[in-house]
Design an enzyme around this catalytic site. Structure first.
Site, PDB file in Angstrom:
ATOM      1  N   CYS A  24     -43.484  -3.074  12.331  1.00  0.00           N
ATOM      2  CA  CYS A  24     -44.764  -4.278  11.064  1.00  0.00           C
ATOM      3  C   CYS A  24     -45.204  -5.130  12.516  1.00  0.00           C
ATOM      4  O   CYS A  24     -43.948  -6.499  12.383  1.00  0.00           O
ATOM      5  CB  CYS A  24     -44.219  -4.122   9.556  1.00  0.00           C
ATOM      6  SG  CYS A  24     -44.829  -3.572   9.156  1.00  0.00           S
ATOM      7  N   ALA A  25     -45.211  -5.350  13.695  1.00  0.00           N
ATOM      8  CA  ALA A  25     -45.246  -6.292  15.123  1.00  0.00           C
ATOM      9  C   ALA A  25     -45.720  -7.535  14.894  1.00  0.00           C
ATOM     10  O   ALA A  25     -45.196  -8.612  15.243  1.00  0.00           O
ATOM     11  CB  ALA A  25     -45.773  -5.659  16.005  1.00  0.00           C
ATOM     12  N   GLY A  38     -45.542 -10.703  17.357  1.00  0.00           N
ATOM     13  CA  GLY A  38     -45.056  -9.967  18.231  1.00  0.00           C
ATOM     14  C   GLY A  38     -44.021 -10.541  18.395  1.00  0.00           C
ATOM     15  O   GLY A  38     -42.983 -10.531  19.829  1.00  0.00           O
ATOM     16  N   LYS A  76     -40.406 -10.518  17.647  1.00  0.00           N
ATOM     17  CA  LYS A  76     -39.507  -9.315  17.640  1.00  0.00           C
ATOM     18  C   LYS A  76     -39.260  -8.196  18.548  1.00  0.00           C
ATOM     19  O   LYS A  76     -38.676  -8.165  19.323  1.00  0.00           O
ATOM     20  CB  LYS A  76     -38.498  -8.523  16.785  1.00  0.00           C
ATOM     21  CG  LYS A  76     -38.438  -9.287  15.201  1.00  0.00           C
ATOM     22  CD  LYS A  76     -37.867  -8.897  14.453  1.00  0.00           C
ATOM     23  CE  LYS A  76     -37.241  -9.888  13.157  1.00  0.00           C
ATOM     24  NZ  LYS A  76     -38.396  -9.947  12.562  1.00  0.00           N
ATOM     25  N   ASP A 100     -49.479  -3.267  14.206  1.00  0.00           N
ATOM     26  CA  ASP A 100     -49.387  -3.921  12.605  1.00  0.00           C
ATOM     27  C   ASP A 100     -50.647  -3.326  11.649  1.00  0.00           C
ATOM     28  O   ASP A 100     -52.128  -2.865  12.687  1.00  0.00           O
ATOM     29  CB  ASP A 100     -49.636  -5.485  13.349  1.00  0.00           C
ATOM     30  CG  ASP A 100     -49.443  -6.731  11.875  1.00  0.00           C
ATOM     31  OD1 ASP A 100     -48.397  -6.226  11.738  1.00  0.00           O
ATOM     32  OD2 ASP A 100     -50.474  -6.530  11.030  1.00  0.00           O
ATOM     33  N   ASP A 119     -53.166   1.384   9.911  1.00  0.00           N
ATOM     34  CA  ASP A 119     -52.006   0.789   8.088  1.00  0.00           C
ATOM     35  C   ASP A 119     -50.891   2.246   8.334  1.00  0.00           C
ATOM     36  O   ASP A 119     -51.455   3.826   7.986  1.00  0.00           O
ATOM     37  CB  ASP A 119     -53.393   1.415   7.828  1.00  0.00           C
ATOM     38  CG  ASP A 119     -53.705   1.372   5.969  1.00  0.00           C
ATOM     39  OD1 ASP A 119     -52.361   0.982   5.337  1.00  0.00           O
ATOM     40  OD2 ASP A 119     -54.370   1.172   5.460  1.00  0.00           O
ATOM     41  N   ASP A 172     -39.443  -4.423  10.603  1.00  0.00           N
ATOM     42  CA  ASP A 172     -39.517  -5.421   9.941  1.00  0.00           C
ATOM     43  C   ASP A 172     -40.176  -5.162   8.903  1.00  0.00           C
ATOM     44  O   ASP A 172     -41.482  -5.936   9.022  1.00  0.00           O
ATOM     45  CB  ASP A 172     -39.443  -6.618  11.320  1.00  0.00           C
ATOM     46  CG  ASP A 172     -39.363  -7.689  10.168  1.00  0.00           C
ATOM     47  OD1 ASP A 172     -38.772  -8.049   8.852  1.00  0.00           O
ATOM     48  OD2 ASP A 172     -39.448  -8.608  10.757  1.00  0.00           O
ATOM     49  N   CYS A 227     -36.301 -10.437   5.447  1.00  0.00           N
ATOM     50  CA  CYS A 227     -35.822 -11.708   5.159  1.00  0.00           C
ATOM     51  C   CYS A 227     -35.767 -12.002   3.642  1.00  0.00           C
ATOM     52  O   CYS A 227     -36.636 -13.179   3.271  1.00  0.00           O
ATOM     53  CB  CYS A 227     -36.761 -12.520   5.527  1.00  0.00           C
ATOM     54  SG  CYS A 227     -38.525 -12.266   5.928  1.00  0.00           S
TER      55      CYS A 227
END
Length: 457
Positions: free
Chosen positions: A262-263, A266, A268, A286, A313, A332, A385
């Site tokens: 799940c970039a 970008g 990370k 993504d 997807d 992520d 997070c």
């Protein structure tokens, strides 16, 4: 009246009516904000973030003074919040100016009929500030903390059940402070020491981050970051210190094949490329093509050449998606974001209790989808997070119960950063805002022992 307040009211009203996040709305308004002088640019951000940070506390005061609060026009409430925030939290703004500019905002936004009402409420606040009755902390500790710290009751209740009143109070106080701006040095182009010397004149203060070896913490920018020569030269990205540590937790090596699942934009992805010394291959995927367009532009700005982006997807993988096996995978995952409320205060009012469970189901599904693409002996890092167990340990436990071919990898941060104190006894990477002065993050590293499939239930 400065244009800053007009822009702030517009943004705050949009947040109430839109599904877009504060960051997205600020990006859309950026060209308008950049036309303002430096003090007014700062005022826009102070007003928008401040009102969102203290929204329910402001509403408590307003509702204490207004008889028919349930029928209040939404835009009038927004203007009252803005005026009240200035009176109670912005010492540099005289109270009279806060009142007068609020009345002018009502006129400019087609609420002439409410000008007397707004003027009366705000002047009453000035006269009766010390007479506001708050919930009783002994009889209603959740309501008291939720109101005074400006959080939804359900979040306070969850945190108090888990950590107790004292820790929750400390956590809320930290979240309600204004965070420093964190950068990550692009070590492919410059050292951290060189970057510090280059940007000193751009900020009031710059210092090294506590844990991350590439990070910097800045306060009070003299001009917007994109106007800095160091930005144009690709010497840094904006990235929180906790997010930087997540990439170190994955610990990619030069020459490896990495999948950043799940970039997003970008950030990370670029850090992983740095740690790989721009050698190897990174697949950055993504769901949203617009994000990947920005990701590609960032890789060009930073001088990174090993990233291939692709729209994907994960919940509906096509049979022809055969990227091969990867040495390491970073997921992520989308989450509640309750660990990053300090910099995203709109999240306080967007996230619902039901979202936590929905997120955990989605997160486990994503792990299930990507697991087959990891090599034997490879490392998969799951990161969010969030501070919530349902999105953290519970997801990992649910995955491991179905996948005996995986185990927790007790990764060692010490070789890459300045401490291992951010790791739990089980080897999970965990940061909590008031304990570590970092965003709230969780990450687990999983190692694939074999290609055995999942357990059949």
């Amino acid at each position: 009246m400065s244009q800053a307040r007009a822009i702030a009211v517009k943004l705050l009203n949009q947040i109430q009516d839109s599904r877009l996040t504060l960051d997205q709305l600020l990006n859309r308004a950026d060209s308008q904000i950049q036309q303002l002088n430096r003090p007014d640019r700062s005022l826009v951000h102070a007003l928008v973030y401040g009102v969102l940070r203290w929204q329910s506390r402001l509403d408590w005061v307003i509702d204490h003074l207004v008889a028919r609060k349930s029928k209040m026009d939404p835009l009038v409430r927004t203007i009252l919040r803005l005026g009240l925030f200035q009176i109670q939290f912005l010492q540099r703004v005289p109270a009279s100016a806060a009142v007068n500019t609020s009345v002018e905002l009502a006129k400019k936004n087609g609420r002439v009929w409410a000008t007397g009402f707004i003027n009366g409420v705000l002047r009453q606040v000035i006269r009766q500030a010390d007479q506001i009755m708050w919930p009783d902390p002994n009889e209603s500790p959740v309501a008291f903390m939720a109101t005074t710290h400006a959080f939804p009751d359900w979040i306070i209740s969850r945190w108090m059940d888990r950590w107790g009143q004292q820790e929750t109070d400390a956590l809320c106080r930290t979240i309600n402070t204004i965070p420093a701006i964190a950068l990550r040095t692009n070590t492919l182009r410059v050292s951290r020491a060189q970057l510090i010397e280059t940007i000193r004149q751009e900020v009031e203060a710059v210092q090294k981050t506590v844990y991350s070896p590439e990070g910097l913490a800045l306060t009070h920018l003299n001009r917007p970051l994109p106007q800095w020569p160091a930005f144009e030269s690709g010497w840094f990205q904006v990235q929180s210190e906790a997010a930087q540590l997540t990439s170190h937790f994955l610990a990619p090596r030069p020459g490896e094949r990495i999948w950043d699942v799940c970039a997003g934009l970008g950030t990370k992805t670029a850090h992983l490329a740095q740690l790989m010394e721009n050698q190897g291959q990174i697949l950055a995927t993504d769901l949203y093509a617009e994000k990947l367009k920005q990701l590609d532009a960032e890789m060009d700005r930073l001088g990174i050449t090993i990233v291939q982006s692709a729209q994907l997807d994960l919940t509906a993988l096509e049979p022809d998606f055969r990227p091969g096996k990867f040495d390491r995978i970073l997921l992520d995952a989308p989450c509640s974001g309750l660990g990053v409320l300090q910099k995203n205060p709109d999240g306080k009012w967007r996230v619902l209790p039901s979202d936590i469970k929905k997120n955990s189901i989605r997160q486990l599904t994503l792990l299930e989808k990507i697991a087959p693409f990891l090599k034997n002996g490879g490392i998969l890092v799951y990161a969010v997070c969030s501070l919530e167990p349902e999105e953290n340990e519970d997801v990992i436990e649910g995955f491991l119960q179905k996948h005996p071919e995986f185990d927790i990898c007790h990764a060692n941060l010490e070789a890459n950063v300045t401490t291992d104190t951010l790791l739990t006894p089980r080897g999970f990477f965990t940061t909590i805002p008031h304990l570590h002065q970092l965003d709230g993050f969780f990450a687990a590293a999983l190692i694939k022992k074999s290609d055995k499939g999942p357990k059949n239930n």
